[in-house]
Design an enzyme around this catalytic site. Structure first.
Site, PDB file in Angstrom:
ATOM      1  N   GLU A 166      -8.474  -6.355  -3.652  1.00 60.36           N
ATOM      2  CA  GLU A 166      -8.917  -5.261  -4.500  1.00 60.36           C
ATOM      3  C   GLU A 166      -8.690  -5.580  -5.971  1.00 60.36           C
ATOM      4  O   GLU A 166      -7.738  -6.280  -6.336  1.00 60.36           O
ATOM      5  CB  GLU A 166      -8.184  -3.963  -4.133  1.00 60.36           C
ATOM      6  CG  GLU A 166      -8.550  -3.443  -2.750  1.00 60.36           C
ATOM      7  CD  GLU A 166      -7.930  -2.089  -2.428  1.00 60.36           C
ATOM      8  OE1 GLU A 166      -8.622  -1.266  -1.802  1.00 60.36           O
ATOM      9  OE2 GLU A 166      -6.765  -1.853  -2.809  1.00 60.36           O
ATOM     10  N   CYS A 180      -7.107  -4.641 -13.624  1.00 57.92           N
ATOM     11  CA  CYS A 180      -5.929  -5.058 -12.858  1.00 57.92           C
ATOM     12  C   CYS A 180      -6.387  -6.051 -11.793  1.00 57.92           C
ATOM     13  O   CYS A 180      -7.088  -5.689 -10.851  1.00 57.92           O
ATOM     14  CB  CYS A 180      -5.267  -3.838 -12.229  1.00 57.92           C
ATOM     15  SG  CYS A 180      -3.716  -4.186 -11.384  1.00 57.92           S
ATOM     16  N   CYS A 223       0.504 -10.051   0.144  1.00 56.25           N
ATOM     17  CA  CYS A 223       1.566 -10.342  -0.814  1.00 56.25           C
ATOM     18  C   CYS A 223       2.688 -11.112  -0.136  1.00 56.25           C
ATOM     19  O   CYS A 223       3.026 -10.854   1.020  1.00 56.25           O
ATOM     20  CB  CYS A 223       2.117  -9.054  -1.422  1.00 56.25           C
ATOM     21  SG  CYS A 223       3.240  -9.338  -2.821  1.00 56.25           S
ATOM     22  N   CYS A 245       8.344  -5.628  -1.500  1.00 55.38           N
ATOM     23  CA  CYS A 245       8.988  -4.571  -2.284  1.00 55.38           C
ATOM     24  C   CYS A 245       8.822  -3.237  -1.567  1.00 55.38           C
ATOM     25  O   CYS A 245       7.719  -2.879  -1.143  1.00 55.38           O
ATOM     26  CB  CYS A 245       8.394  -4.516  -3.684  1.00 55.38           C
ATOM     27  SG  CYS A 245       8.628  -6.055  -4.625  1.00 55.38           S
ATOM     28  N   CYS A 293       6.135  -0.482  -2.616  1.00 50.95           N
ATOM     29  CA  CYS A 293       4.780  -0.958  -2.911  1.00 50.95           C
ATOM     30  C   CYS A 293       3.941  -1.021  -1.634  1.00 50.95           C
ATOM     31  O   CYS A 293       4.336  -1.645  -0.646  1.00 50.95           O
ATOM     32  CB  CYS A 293       4.845  -2.341  -3.564  1.00 50.95           C
ATOM     33  SG  CYS A 293       3.225  -3.020  -3.997  1.00 50.95           S
ATOM     34  N   SER A 349       8.480  -6.895 -13.200  1.00 49.23           N
ATOM     35  CA  SER A 349       8.649  -5.756 -12.295  1.00 49.23           C
ATOM     36  C   SER A 349      10.141  -5.638 -11.977  1.00 49.23           C
ATOM     37  O   SER A 349      10.638  -6.295 -11.053  1.00 49.23           O
ATOM     38  CB  SER A 349       7.841  -5.967 -11.011  1.00 49.23           C
ATOM     39  OG  SER A 349       6.469  -5.914 -11.277  1.00 49.23           O
ATOM     40  N   ASN A 381       3.851   6.292  -7.250  1.00 50.47           N
ATOM     41  CA  ASN A 381       2.580   6.719  -6.664  1.00 50.47           C
ATOM     42  C   ASN A 381       2.685   6.668  -5.148  1.00 50.47           C
ATOM     43  O   ASN A 381       2.802   5.580  -4.575  1.00 50.47           O
ATOM     44  CB  ASN A 381       1.450   5.798  -7.143  1.00 50.47           C
ATOM     45  CG  ASN A 381       1.230   5.896  -8.637  1.00 50.47           C
ATOM     46  OD1 ASN A 381       1.001   6.978  -9.167  1.00 50.47           O
ATOM     47  ND2 ASN A 381       1.317   4.767  -9.334  1.00 50.47           N
ATOM     48  N   CYS A 439      -0.867   2.191  -9.495  1.00 51.72           N
ATOM     49  CA  CYS A 439       0.121   1.124  -9.389  1.00 51.72           C
ATOM     50  C   CYS A 439       0.883   1.210  -8.067  1.00 51.72           C
ATOM     51  O   CYS A 439       1.427   2.260  -7.717  1.00 51.72           O
ATOM     52  CB  CYS A 439       1.087   1.227 -10.568  1.00 51.72           C
ATOM     53  SG  CYS A 439       2.326  -0.075 -10.614  1.00 51.72           S
TER      54      CYS A 439
END
Length: 388
Positions: free
Chosen positions: A106, A119, A126, A130, A133, A235, A312, A355
């Site tokens: 994405e 972004c 990944c 985390c 996330c 981060s 989020n 995010c």
């Protein structure tokens, strides 16, 4: 070598012509030189692809028709397929892109009054896990290639109509490597993609408008600074090793002491080139006034800006967002110490584009399938004389 003898289809029907998108000027010059073309043709080709955004060789009007036909026979200019394009109520746009191998990633465009930020993703899935996330819940599938990365920028410019306007009218003005994946676990491809994006003969985006965000791959931080000089974001999300080990597990490998030393050594830090610290606000986890004061101790002496990110939520997420009042208390501590501490306005939440919300449905392939794919790719590259 590319040319009339190069087959454009393999037995499965797949297009095996090398993709010009993702090649830098040296790559193009090497190909055209072997075709017997002068060096200036590579410059023309580079400009048509990256500065003008052409999608057909017939559009390259300063090249003779026989050369255009020869290029079309030997190469392609392939952008990924858009399998979903969503527009948020706040104007944020999200594309789900499908690459040649069927995997998806994405990319998100976020418009503001004074800028438009893309972004960009660097991996399918990944490497990291985390805890806050959504992308981290998807297992790592593969690194994105320079072509995969640069094509995100080009496809966004297609949609936004940025190829035909002057630079001061462009809607896409900034790029952040904050999408799916950890960029510094894909450093070679990310650096090559950034250099293509920054090249003044092509997309020509200033290094001061590109930010690379890392969760803390310490050995690669100095390298990316030396080779690209782009802006750095970290981060962070926690101010002690115990908590950061839990919510940003890479901290177990590269603890805060090592991370802070690497940041302090980042080339060219100044008040005009500050590090951005990304700090997601998790209710009752990392949002106390004491946490804010410890954050100030950690970054003392480093030219810094702190981005406070309201958490989020995503389906199944284990955390809640800090209250507005608590976020303001935290921010006040930072502001009163003389640092910029903007509270990021959540964007694209209604389309899971904010995010920490990005995720695709691509699944990690098995070892045997991966080896088969790599062998096929190696055969293709050997046939056209270009290394991965």
């Amino acid at each position: 070598m590319p040319g009339g003898a190069l087959a454009s289809k393999d037995t499965s029907g797949a297009d095996t012509r090398p993709n010009l998108i993702g090649m830098d000027r040296d790559d193009m010059n090497a190909f055209l030189s072997e075709m017997g073309e002068p060096a200036f043709r590579a410059k023309q080709l580079f400009q048509w692809i990256y500065n003008r955004g052409v999608t057909e060789f017939d559009g390259m009007t300063n090249m003779a028709k026989p050369l255009r036909a020869k290029l079309a026979e030997s190469f392609r200019m392939h952008r990924p397929e858009v399998t979903a394009h969503q527009v948020s109520s706040d104007g944020t746009q999200k594309w789900l892109l499908r690459y040649d191998d069927g995997n998806e990633a994405e990319t998100v465009y976020i418009p503001d009054d004074d800028r438009g930020t893309l972004c960009v993703s660097s991996q399918v899935g990944c490497t990291l896990t985390c805890k806050f996330c959504h992308t981290g819940t998807q297992r790592m599938v593969r690194n994105l290639t320079p072509a995969d990365i640069v094509a995100q920028v080009m496809l966004a410019r297609d949609t936004l109509g940025d190829w035909t306007v002057t630079s001061d009218k462009r809607r896409l003005t900034n790029i952040v490597f904050m999408g799916m994946g950890e960029p510094l676990y894909n450093t070679d491809n990310v650096i090559k993609a950034m250099k293509i994006i920054m090249d003044g003969e092509g997309i020509s985006l200033s290094k001061r408008r590109i930010t690379l965000s890392t969760s803390g791959v310490v050995p690669e931080i100095e390298r990316v600074g030396q080779e690209t000089d782009v802006l750095l974001a970290i981060s962070l999300h926690a101010v002690n090793d115990e908590l950061r080990n839990e919510i940003v597990p890479i901290n177990r490998k590269y603890p805060l002491k090592e991370l802070m030393a690497a940041v302090r050594a980042y080339p060219g830090l100044s008040n005009a080139k500050r590090v951005t610290w990304e700090y997601v606000m998790l209710k009752g986890v990392n949002d106390s006034v004491a946490d804010a004061k410890e954050l100030l101790r950690l970054i003392k002496g480093i030219p810094s800006k702190i981005n406070l990110i309201p958490f989020n939520p995503w389906p199944g997420s284990p955390y809640d967002c800090s209250t507005d009042a608590q976020i303001k208390k935290f921010a006040d501590v930072i502001w009163n110490a003389g640092y910029s501490a903007p509270i990021r306005t959540p964007r694209g939440r209604d389309i899971l584009a904010a995010c920490g919300q990005l995720k695709s449905e691509s699944q990690r392939i098995g070892k045997r399938e991966r080896m088969q794919m790599e062998a096929i790719q190696a055969e293709k590259e050997a046939a056209v004389g270009i290394s991965a």
